[in-house]
Scaffold this motif. Structure first.
Motif, PDB file in Angstrom:
ATOM      1  N   ILE A   1       4.421  -2.291  -1.539  1.00  0.00           N
ATOM      2  CA  ILE A   1       5.877  -2.186  -1.536  1.00  0.00           C
ATOM      3  C   ILE A   1       6.406  -2.496  -0.136  1.00  0.00           C
ATOM      4  CG2 ILE A   1       7.809  -0.568  -1.722  1.00  0.00           C
ATOM      5  CD1 ILE A   1       6.255   0.768  -4.044  1.00  0.00           C
ATOM      6  N   LYS A   2       5.782  -1.961   0.891  1.00  0.00           N
ATOM      7  CA  LYS A   2       6.200  -2.237   2.262  1.00  0.00           C
ATOM      8  C   LYS A   2       6.058  -3.717   2.591  1.00  0.00           C
ATOM      9  CE  LYS A   2       5.371   2.261   4.354  1.00  0.00           C
ATOM     10  NZ  LYS A   2       4.599   3.010   5.373  1.00  0.00           N
ATOM     11  N   LYS A   3       4.973  -4.321   2.117  1.00  0.00           N
ATOM     12  CA  LYS A   3       4.739  -5.746   2.374  1.00  0.00           C
ATOM     13  C   LYS A   3       5.799  -6.584   1.673  1.00  0.00           C
ATOM     14  CE  LYS A   3       1.238  -9.312   1.915  1.00  0.00           C
ATOM     15  NZ  LYS A   3      -0.090  -9.650   1.403  1.00  0.00           N
ATOM     16  N   GLU A   4       6.148  -6.244   0.419  1.00  0.00           N
ATOM     17  CA  GLU A   4       7.173  -6.977  -0.319  1.00  0.00           C
ATOM     18  C   GLU A   4       8.528  -6.849   0.363  1.00  0.00           C
ATOM     19  OE1 GLU A   4       7.074  -5.448  -4.294  1.00  0.00           O
ATOM     20  OE2 GLU A   4       5.132  -6.376  -4.744  1.00  0.00           O
ATOM     21  N   ARG A   5       8.865  -5.691   0.848  1.00  0.00           N
ATOM     22  CA  ARG A   5      10.137  -5.487   1.565  1.00  0.00           C
ATOM     23  C   ARG A   5      10.166  -6.296   2.859  1.00  0.00           C
ATOM     24  NH1 ARG A   5      11.447   0.949   0.808  1.00  0.00           N
ATOM     25  NH2 ARG A   5      11.871   0.837  -1.418  1.00  0.00           N
ATOM     26  N   ALA A   6       9.038  -6.328   3.549  1.00  0.00           N
ATOM     27  CA  ALA A   6       8.967  -7.107   4.795  1.00  0.00           C
ATOM     28  C   ALA A   6       9.112  -8.589   4.478  1.00  0.00           C
ATOM     29  CB  ALA A   6       7.655  -6.839   5.507  1.00  0.00           C
ATOM     30  N   ASP A   7       8.532  -9.062   3.374  1.00  0.00           N
ATOM     31  CA  ASP A   7       8.658 -10.470   2.980  1.00  0.00           C
ATOM     32  C   ASP A   7      10.094 -10.800   2.593  1.00  0.00           C
ATOM     33  OD1 ASP A   7       5.964 -10.858   3.440  1.00  0.00           O
ATOM     34  OD2 ASP A   7       5.383 -10.656   1.314  1.00  0.00           O
ATOM     35  N   GLU A   8      10.781  -9.877   1.923  1.00  0.00           N
ATOM     36  CA  GLU A   8      12.168 -10.101   1.527  1.00  0.00           C
ATOM     37  C   GLU A   8      13.080 -10.172   2.750  1.00  0.00           C
ATOM     38  OE1 GLU A   8      13.253  -6.952  -1.152  1.00  0.00           O
ATOM     39  OE2 GLU A   8      11.998  -7.728  -2.763  1.00  0.00           O
ATOM     40  N   ARG A   9      12.820  -9.386   3.753  1.00  0.00           N
ATOM     41  CA  ARG A   9      13.636  -9.369   4.969  1.00  0.00           C
ATOM     42  C   ARG A   9      13.417 -10.637   5.782  1.00  0.00           C
ATOM     43  NH1 ARG A   9      12.512  -3.178   6.765  1.00  0.00           N
ATOM     44  NH2 ARG A   9      13.690  -2.216   5.067  1.00  0.00           N
ATOM     45  N   SER A  10      12.217 -11.173   5.765  1.00  0.00           N
ATOM     46  CA  SER A  10      11.922 -12.377   6.540  1.00  0.00           C
ATOM     47  C   SER A  10      12.514 -13.634   5.907  1.00  0.00           C
ATOM     48  CB  SER A  10      10.419 -12.531   6.746  1.00  0.00           C
ATOM     49  OG  SER A  10       9.786 -12.757   5.493  1.00  0.00           O
ATOM     50  N   GLU A  11      12.847 -13.580   4.645  1.00  0.00           N
ATOM     51  CA  GLU A  11      13.398 -14.764   3.963  1.00  0.00           C
ATOM     52  C   GLU A  11      14.850 -14.938   4.219  1.00  0.00           C
ATOM     53  OE1 GLU A  11      12.505 -14.337  -0.160  1.00  0.00           O
ATOM     54  OE2 GLU A  11      10.417 -14.789   0.136  1.00  0.00           O
TER      55      GLU A  11
ATOM     56  N   ILE B   1      -1.824   4.804  -2.224  1.00  0.00           N
ATOM     57  CA  ILE B   1      -1.734   4.229  -0.876  1.00  0.00           C
ATOM     58  C   ILE B   1      -1.614   2.719  -0.955  1.00  0.00           C
ATOM     59  CG2 ILE B   1      -3.045   3.860   1.264  1.00  0.00           C
ATOM     60  CD1 ILE B   1      -4.124   6.733   0.892  1.00  0.00           C
ATOM     61  N   ASP B   2      -2.389   2.081  -1.827  1.00  0.00           N
ATOM     62  CA  ASP B   2      -2.303   0.626  -1.999  1.00  0.00           C
ATOM     63  C   ASP B   2      -0.929   0.209  -2.509  1.00  0.00           C
ATOM     64  OD1 ASP B   2      -4.894   0.342  -1.103  1.00  0.00           O
ATOM     65  OD2 ASP B   2      -5.755   0.237  -3.128  1.00  0.00           O
TER      66      ASP B   2
END
Length: 129
Positions: A119-129, A113-114
């Motif tokens: 992974i979801k957090k990293e994808r969200a960070d990549e999209r925001s950049e 789960i962690d």
């Protein structure tokens, strides 16, 4: 006389041979040595005792039905056969350390789960950049 189907006897023989092999392996490796020695003795003795005891069964009963009927009446050999089979089943839990694995399962789920959250957090960070 009735008997159990051939597929049952094939599976039972494989089970007994695997149990005997696991007992020998652990006895040689000195892992659970006293329990492994008991396993070796039971895996050799139980099929022999079951066969000899089952020969005297009445018409219309297969081996399993006869042993269970005699177990209910309190026959010493039937009790020995049933208890020895229960021990051999317990041996597999000991041999495979199943209890340890079952205790660790929730920890592995939390790790998964962690990882998914990361992974979801990293994808969200990549999209925001």
């Amino acid at each position: 006389m009735e008997t159990l189907p051939n597929w049952f006897w094939i599976i039972y023989c494989i089970y007994i041979l695997l149990t005997l092999s696991s007992g020998i392996i652990n006895w040689v490796r000195h892992v659970y040595s006293p329990l492994a020695a008991i396993t070796i003795i039971f895996s050799l003795l139980v099929p022999l005792v079951s066969f000899v005891y089952g020969v005297s069964r009445t018409e219309g009963l297969n081996e399993f039905q006869y042993i269970i009927a005699e177990f209910r009446t309190g026959s010493y050999l039937a009790v020995f056969i049933v208890m020895a089979h229960l021990y051999l089943i317990a041996w597999w839990f000991i041999f495979l350390d199943a209890w340890t694995y079952l205790k660790k399962t929730p920890q592995y789920i939390n790790l998964l789960i962690d990882k998914v959250k990361n992974i979801k957090k990293e994808r969200a960070d990549e999209r925001s950049e």
